[in-house]
Design an enzyme around this catalytic site. Structure first.
Site: not given
Lengths: 419, 419
Positions: A279, A300, A415
């Site tokens: 961010e 793995h 948003k």
């Protein structure tokens, strides 16, 4: 102090002299920008100020509140998202037992829109003593706000005095929660307006749920204070060096930084670190994408890719030097069918350390730039130091690549599309 | 069937005609290579054969064993790493409740070298009825082998008949476990030698712990069978198209694929998917690095980077079309201080769907190639189909970029360094 070391022995030779000189020059400028508060986003440097001038009375208040609640509460439902969730989650997972809790269980809510999760959480809470900490600067963020509506309904239905069970952590005066705080007499804690979400774990945003969850927040906080002092006066340059090498690999075109740890309880530290760097740096088409790996588990899974896939990853190991206080030894086997008697009598953490060294060597030989951040131990104090280590580093590395470390214009995009 | 759709409406226009023609040509060749068993690693195509010729008697045996154990066991300790861990974990998390378990709790061990984790696990197991499933083809892999030694000691110390509590899942005849199975009369299940770890969730590797954990493994398995049939006869090309677009973005230079889901219980599917793709493709300096993101949580951490960071990520949404059976509605608020009454009366999953559509649009507008894999629902049958959707796709995409999808030479590197 030196509870945190940054080991560059395997990468210092990868940087040509000219690039290093330019990098160091850029680092000095970034440090000046940060300290002189002259850069982009310099209204949001409160995460430094709280450490430069510690508010011990606030710590005492938080600890007293937490002791009262810990006596009564089976569960604290902690409502928040992003920086109001990841920091607490990281520290709790790093310092609490792997199974069970430390008296009061902290359960997160409002960090996603999982309807089934919420429904099943409410069923789980039936018959328990539940307190709620709602954390939001604006009080209007979608996920925590709808979750808080649901949780308040549940509290009202289940208890005669629901408002005694609510702690609101929010802006000093603005935002939707302040009106309700006044109406209902909720306990209130303040988020400093000049501290952004991803830098807020050492404010009441993180300290309140951590204290209620059983963490020694005073040690955590003063760990960060000691790191602040050492980095500020230049006696410890490890955080600055981490910023420098991140910048140098960014300039060389690396796309991904993998933060790899070997202690499973550190995994959520990776989630907090990922927000902090993604961010802060990911804007203007720049930034290294941060990925957290848990070894040996992920050796793995993505280990193959690290070893032989595209050469676009540099790797930072986050390791703990001191052996853990709780550990197990490998028993001897008379038959030794798997041929592992060479590990008999050794502790698991000893073998884990060997796996770390072997991995680092193998990845280095596979052409991955490898460095290590070494924590002296996994105490609250050292975790606090580590928090500031990363916070300072990301501020510097973001300034070095030329972006504002403290805004997040892109987070608003989804948003806007949904409104 | 069509329980799984791959939506390319936002990416089909991003591929120039010439690249698409080359891609389709490459896809046809990869399909021929896979079906004719003529490619690299074609000794490891058993994951297709088990679906082409289902062994129903094996399913019945596993279900009967699991019912017996579920009646007695509080906890199944499931010992395995990599493909002997990630598949079971993924399906359990996707299909079990978010809180608590479905009768018998499955706890994983041997998937890392966390000494504190093991010590605290043993304390947690005190007084409980514990069974153990050890899963390893060779029986010599470090992490599960040392964990199994510790667990066997614990069983012997705590129970008069410890060997009745052990299930070993291993090679038909080779490996260290087979000698012990004969000695102690452990219940044995076989890992087909021609099925690699990351393709093994629909063999006893996954089916045994899943059945004991309370999953309907027959529905899971036959879901995969139905996908196999539809993809094999060409009536459904969704898996092939996913492979094609992954290849096309790989060729365009994208470094990262983000698999983004909005339902929190799907998160471990991402871990399984990550191994499947990283280990199959990440060799010879090739492959796209797979990263799993949990939205909306991670919109508040890496969302900023997706929106505005380096343009090196393409994004695949993994979404569920059917609303969940357990959900919650947002209550109305008379004061409406957060201004969210427009969500009142809506279910959380409805709002989550809107967040998905808004995110997809915002990321598309931010220059991220976005596609979606849509699951009709989150049932065992559909999850089974999804498993084969991804298994087939990765085999094709790895052949397309020119690597052997079925080996993992780089995983051994850190083991060699440590021996």
């Amino acid at each position: 102090m030196a509870n945190i070391k940054y080991d560059i022995s395997d990468i210092s030779s990868l940087i040509p002299e000219g690039e290093m000189a330019l990098g160091k020059d850029s680092l000095e400028k970034a440090k000046d920008t940060l300290v002189s508060k002259s850069g982009a986003g310099s209204d949001f440097l409160g995460w430094r100020d709280i450490l430069g001038d510690p508010n011990d009375a606030l710590l005492t208040d938080i600890i007293q509140t937490s002791e009262t609640i810990r006596e009564k509460a089976d569960v604290l439902v902690c409502i928040g998202i992003g920086g109001s969730y990841l920091g607490s989650k990281a520290v709790l997972d790093a310092l609490l037992p792997n199974f069970g809790n430390n008296g009061t269980e902290v359960i997160f809510l409002g960090h996603h829109l999982g309807g089934t999760y919420i429904k099943q959480l409410l069923a789980y809470l039936e018959g328990k003593e539940v307190y709620v900490n709602v954390i939001s600067k604006s009080g209007t963020t979608l996920e925590p706000s709808v979750s808080f509506r649901i949780m308040m309904d549940w509290l009202k239905f289940n208890y005669p005095n629901p408002h005694e069970r609510v702690i609101a952590t929010t802006d000093p005066s603005k935002g939707a929660l302040n009106l309700l705080i006044d109406d209902h007499g909720w306990k209130k804690y303040v988020i400093p307006p000049d501290v952004g979400g991803r830098f807020s774990v050492l404010t009441p945003v993180g300290l309140v749920p951590l204290a209620i969850g059983g963490i020694d927040v005073r040690s955590l906080f003063y760990g960060a204070v000691s790191a602040f002092e050492d980095y500020e006066n230049g006696s410890d340059e490890s955080s600055d060096k981490y910023a420098l090498y991140r910048y140098l690999f960014h300039e060389q075109g690396y796309k991904i930084e993998a933060l790899a740890h070997f202690e499973p309880s550190l995994h959520s530290i990776g989630g907090w670190w990922q927000q902090l760097f993604a961010e802060s740096e990911g804007k203007d088409g720049k930034g290294v994408f941060p990925v957290c790996l848990q070894y040996t588990t992920d050796l793995h899974s993505v280990g193959q890719y690290l070893q032989e896939g595209q050469r676009t990853i540099f790797e930072t190991f986050l390791v703990v030097n001191q052996a853990p206080s709780e550990d197990v030894e490998v028993p001897h086997s008379a038959q030794n069918l798997e041929g592992l008697n060479y590990t008999a009598g050794r502790s698991i953490s000893y073998i884990n350390d060997k796996a770390y060294l072997a991995t680092r060597l193998a990845h280095k030989e596979g052409g991955v730039p490898v460095a290590s951040i070494e924590l002296a131990n996994q105490s609250a104090e050292t975790i606090g130091q580590m928090i500031y280590f990363f916070e300072r580093a990301v501020a510097l590395s973001a300034y070095m690549i030329g972006v504002n470390p403290f805004d997040q214009p892109g987070v608003e995009a989804y948003k806007k599309e949904s409104s």
